[in-house]
Write a protein that holds these residues in place. Structure first.
Motif, PDB file in Angstrom:
ATOM      1  N   ALA A   2       0.578  -1.309   0.148  1.00  0.00           N
ATOM      2  CA  ALA A   2      -0.090  -0.126   0.039  1.00  0.00           C
ATOM      3  C   ALA A   2       0.837   1.319   0.055  1.00  0.00           C
ATOM      4  O   ALA A   2       0.593   2.247  -0.574  1.00  0.00           O
ATOM      5  CB  ALA A   2      -1.056   0.054   1.201  1.00  0.00           C
ATOM      6  N   GLY A   3       1.901   1.346   0.860  1.00  0.00           N
ATOM      7  CA  GLY A   3       2.935   2.326   0.793  1.00  0.00           C
ATOM      8  C   GLY A   3       3.359   2.847  -0.451  1.00  0.00           C
ATOM      9  O   GLY A   3       3.466   4.043  -0.709  1.00  0.00           O
ATOM     10  N   ASP A   4       3.829   1.898  -1.275  1.00  0.00           N
ATOM     11  CA  ASP A   4       4.295   1.959  -2.467  1.00  0.00           C
ATOM     12  C   ASP A   4       3.205   2.804  -3.513  1.00  0.00           C
ATOM     13  O   ASP A   4       3.602   3.473  -4.261  1.00  0.00           O
ATOM     14  CB  ASP A   4       4.649   0.907  -3.330  1.00  0.00           C
ATOM     15  N   LYS A   5       2.040   2.384  -3.424  1.00  0.00           N
ATOM     16  CA  LYS A   5       1.189   3.067  -4.134  1.00  0.00           C
ATOM     17  C   LYS A   5       0.634   4.330  -4.090  1.00  0.00           C
ATOM     18  O   LYS A   5       0.089   4.974  -4.693  1.00  0.00           O
ATOM     19  CB  LYS A   5      -0.086   1.944  -4.166  1.00  0.00           C
ATOM     20  N   MET A   6       1.264   4.643  -2.596  1.00  0.00           N
ATOM     21  CA  MET A   6       1.062   6.199  -2.097  1.00  0.00           C
ATOM     22  C   MET A   6       1.986   6.957  -2.419  1.00  0.00           C
ATOM     23  O   MET A   6       1.748   8.300  -2.298  1.00  0.00           O
ATOM     24  CB  MET A   6       0.538   6.103  -0.772  1.00  0.00           C
ATOM     25  N   LYS A   7       3.105   6.521  -2.520  1.00  0.00           N
ATOM     26  CA  LYS A   7       4.462   7.291  -2.819  1.00  0.00           C
ATOM     27  C   LYS A   7       4.597   8.067  -4.203  1.00  0.00           C
ATOM     28  O   LYS A   7       3.882   7.317  -5.255  1.00  0.00           O
ATOM     29  CB  LYS A   7       5.774   6.661  -2.630  1.00  0.00           C
ATOM     30  N   SER A   8       4.890   9.281  -4.228  1.00  0.00           N
ATOM     31  CA  SER A   8       5.346   9.768  -5.343  1.00  0.00           C
ATOM     32  C   SER A   8       6.353   9.194  -6.332  1.00  0.00           C
ATOM     33  O   SER A   8       7.144   8.213  -5.772  1.00  0.00           O
ATOM     34  CB  SER A   8       5.643  11.149  -5.187  1.00  0.00           C
ATOM     35  N   THR A   9       6.446   9.320  -7.508  1.00  0.00           N
ATOM     36  CA  THR A   9       7.204   8.427  -8.484  1.00  0.00           C
ATOM     37  C   THR A   9       8.667   9.043  -8.263  1.00  0.00           C
ATOM     38  O   THR A   9       9.624   8.561  -8.997  1.00  0.00           O
ATOM     39  CB  THR A   9       6.634   8.488  -9.792  1.00  0.00           C
ATOM     40  N   SER A  10       9.005  10.100  -7.611  1.00  0.00           N
ATOM     41  CA  SER A  10      10.378  10.684  -7.600  1.00  0.00           C
ATOM     42  C   SER A  10      10.341  11.525  -6.417  1.00  0.00           C
ATOM     43  O   SER A  10       9.472  11.551  -5.454  1.00  0.00           O
ATOM     44  CB  SER A  10      10.575  11.672  -8.695  1.00  0.00           C
ATOM     45  N   GLY A  11      11.675  11.784  -5.743  1.00  0.00           N
ATOM     46  CA  GLY A  11      11.975  12.277  -4.581  1.00  0.00           C
ATOM     47  C   GLY A  11      12.433  11.578  -3.472  1.00  0.00           C
ATOM     48  O   GLY A  11      13.009  12.029  -2.460  1.00  0.00           O
ATOM     49  N   TRP A  12      12.355  10.219  -3.620  1.00  0.00           N
ATOM     50  CA  TRP A  12      12.468   9.296  -2.292  1.00  0.00           C
ATOM     51  C   TRP A  12      14.039   8.889  -2.601  1.00  0.00           C
ATOM     52  O   TRP A  12      14.629   8.697  -3.608  1.00  0.00           O
ATOM     53  CB  TRP A  12      11.449   8.111  -2.243  1.00  0.00           C
ATOM     54  N   GLU A  13      14.773   8.903  -1.396  1.00  0.00           N
ATOM     55  CA  GLU A  13      15.972   8.323  -1.407  1.00  0.00           C
ATOM     56  C   GLU A  13      16.183   6.736  -1.626  1.00  0.00           C
ATOM     57  O   GLU A  13      15.292   6.136  -1.400  1.00  0.00           O
ATOM     58  CB  GLU A  13      16.691   8.479   0.138  1.00  0.00           C
ATOM     59  N   SER A  14      17.638   6.449  -2.199  1.00  0.00           N
ATOM     60  CA  SER A  14      17.610   5.224  -2.550  1.00  0.00           C
ATOM     61  C   SER A  14      16.830   4.255  -3.243  1.00  0.00           C
ATOM     62  O   SER A  14      16.294   3.176  -2.939  1.00  0.00           O
ATOM     63  CB  SER A  14      18.099   4.321  -0.978  1.00  0.00           C
ATOM     64  N   ASN A  15      16.339   4.758  -4.330  1.00  0.00           N
ATOM     65  CA  ASN A  15      15.370   4.146  -5.241  1.00  0.00           C
ATOM     66  C   ASN A  15      14.062   3.728  -4.306  1.00  0.00           C
ATOM     67  O   ASN A  15      13.575   2.753  -4.625  1.00  0.00           O
ATOM     68  CB  ASN A  15      16.004   2.960  -5.661  1.00  0.00           C
ATOM     69  N   GLY A  16      13.552   4.536  -3.446  1.00  0.00           N
ATOM     70  CA  GLY A  16      12.419   4.262  -2.519  1.00  0.00           C
ATOM     71  C   GLY A  16      11.122   4.898  -3.157  1.00  0.00           C
ATOM     72  O   GLY A  16      10.125   4.967  -2.642  1.00  0.00           O
ATOM     73  N   ASN A  17      11.316   5.274  -4.645  1.00  0.00           N
ATOM     74  CA  ASN A  17      10.236   5.719  -4.935  1.00  0.00           C
ATOM     75  C   ASN A  17       8.955   4.852  -4.981  1.00  0.00           C
ATOM     76  O   ASN A  17       9.095   3.662  -5.162  1.00  0.00           O
ATOM     77  CB  ASN A  17      10.472   6.269  -6.524  1.00  0.00           C
ATOM     78  N   GLY A  18       7.624   5.557  -5.430  1.00  0.00           N
ATOM     79  CA  GLY A  18       6.660   4.643  -5.612  1.00  0.00           C
ATOM     80  C   GLY A  18       5.925   4.688  -6.757  1.00  0.00           C
ATOM     81  O   GLY A  18       6.572   5.356  -7.630  1.00  0.00           O
ATOM     82  N   THR A  19       4.735   4.177  -7.182  1.00  0.00           N
ATOM     83  CA  THR A  19       4.173   4.127  -8.243  1.00  0.00           C
ATOM     84  C   THR A  19       2.911   5.070  -8.313  1.00  0.00           C
ATOM     85  O   THR A  19       2.389   5.453  -9.430  1.00  0.00           O
ATOM     86  CB  THR A  19       3.247   2.686  -8.557  1.00  0.00           C
ATOM     87  N   ASN A  67      10.804   0.845   2.508  1.00  0.00           N
ATOM     88  CA  ASN A  67       9.779  -0.321   2.379  1.00  0.00           C
ATOM     89  C   ASN A  67       8.515   0.459   1.743  1.00  0.00           C
ATOM     90  O   ASN A  67       8.275   1.513   1.489  1.00  0.00           O
ATOM     91  CB  ASN A  67       9.591  -1.029   3.612  1.00  0.00           C
ATOM     92  N   GLY A  68       7.529  -0.636   1.528  1.00  0.00           N
ATOM     93  CA  GLY A  68       6.196  -0.134   0.806  1.00  0.00           C
ATOM     94  C   GLY A  68       5.139  -0.144   1.932  1.00  0.00           C
ATOM     95  O   GLY A  68       3.881  -0.123   1.859  1.00  0.00           O
ATOM     96  N   ASN A  69       5.409  -0.025   3.474  1.00  0.00           N
ATOM     97  CA  ASN A  69       4.391  -0.125   4.466  1.00  0.00           C
ATOM     98  C   ASN A  69       3.855   1.369   4.430  1.00  0.00           C
ATOM     99  O   ASN A  69       4.359   2.326   4.306  1.00  0.00           O
ATOM    100  CB  ASN A  69       4.950  -0.411   5.666  1.00  0.00           C
ATOM    101  N   VAL A  70       2.543   1.334   4.984  1.00  0.00           N
ATOM    102  CA  VAL A  70       1.897   2.359   5.672  1.00  0.00           C
ATOM    103  C   VAL A  70       1.911   2.481   7.036  1.00  0.00           C
ATOM    104  O   VAL A  70       1.353   1.532   7.503  1.00  0.00           O
ATOM    105  CB  VAL A  70       0.586   2.643   5.147  1.00  0.00           C
ATOM    106  N   ASN A  71       2.568   3.402   7.921  1.00  0.00           N
ATOM    107  CA  ASN A  71       2.797   3.198   9.366  1.00  0.00           C
ATOM    108  C   ASN A  71       1.831   4.054  10.030  1.00  0.00           C
ATOM    109  O   ASN A  71       1.728   5.062   9.499  1.00  0.00           O
ATOM    110  CB  ASN A  71       4.178   3.170   9.523  1.00  0.00           C
ATOM    111  N   ARG A  72       1.309   3.687  11.307  1.00  0.00           N
ATOM    112  CA  ARG A  72       0.916   4.466  12.046  1.00  0.00           C
ATOM    113  C   ARG A  72       1.235   4.660  13.496  1.00  0.00           C
ATOM    114  O   ARG A  72       1.917   3.555  14.151  1.00  0.00           O
ATOM    115  CB  ARG A  72      -0.776   4.065  12.308  1.00  0.00           C
ATOM    116  N   SER A  73       1.341   5.963  14.014  1.00  0.00           N
ATOM    117  CA  SER A  73       2.015   5.981  15.362  1.00  0.00           C
ATOM    118  C   SER A  73       1.587   7.392  16.023  1.00  0.00           C
ATOM    119  O   SER A  73       1.012   8.247  15.381  1.00  0.00           O
ATOM    120  CB  SER A  73       3.431   6.144  15.109  1.00  0.00           C
ATOM    121  N   SER A  74       1.518   7.544  17.246  1.00  0.00           N
ATOM    122  CA  SER A  74       1.052   8.706  17.942  1.00  0.00           C
ATOM    123  C   SER A  74       2.326   9.430  18.135  1.00  0.00           C
ATOM    124  O   SER A  74       3.483   8.815  18.604  1.00  0.00           O
ATOM    125  CB  SER A  74       0.433   8.491  19.249  1.00  0.00           C
ATOM    126  N   TYR A  75       2.349  10.940  17.823  1.00  0.00           N
ATOM    127  CA  TYR A  75       3.577  11.758  18.065  1.00  0.00           C
ATOM    128  C   TYR A  75       2.968  12.983  18.967  1.00  0.00           C
ATOM    129  O   TYR A  75       1.741  13.405  18.944  1.00  0.00           O
ATOM    130  CB  TYR A  75       4.248  12.082  16.900  1.00  0.00           C
TER     131      TYR A  75
END
Length: 88
Positions: A2-19, A67-75
């Motif tokens: 799911a995270g890969d599907k939500m990431k932009s196709t450019s701008g992420w470090e180390s080939n971490g771009n999404g689709t 990674n391609g995860n969508v994470n949730r946390s409280s901050y």
């Protein structure tokens, strides 16, 4: 994932771009710590949720370049993350 599907196709470090199949186009804006320092631009993108965890903390969702995860946390609300505005 799911995270890969939500990431932009450019701008992420180390080939971490999404689709960007979802159309969310999440960018790796990093965040601001409660002491005012900015970090992790290019490595992760975090967005506040409108849901509070308690009076001091709120939920957020974040994407990571590694990674391609969508994470949730409280901050702590004193931190700074991105906000995505939606129109009705």
């Amino acid at each position: 994932m799911a995270g890969d599907k939500m990431k932009s196709t450019s701008g992420w470090e180390s080939n971490g771009n999404g689709t960007n199949v979802s159309g969310f186009a999440g960018l790796p804006g990093g965040g601001r710590a409660n002491n005012g320092t900015f970090a992790n631009v290019g490595n992760y993108g975090a967005w506040w949720s409108s849901t509070e965890y308690d009076t001091t903390y709120a939920w957020s969702r974040y994407l990571n370049y590694a990674n391609g995860n969508v994470n949730r946390s409280s901050y702590n609300k004193q931190n700074g993350f991105s906000v995505r505005c939606l129109r009705d």
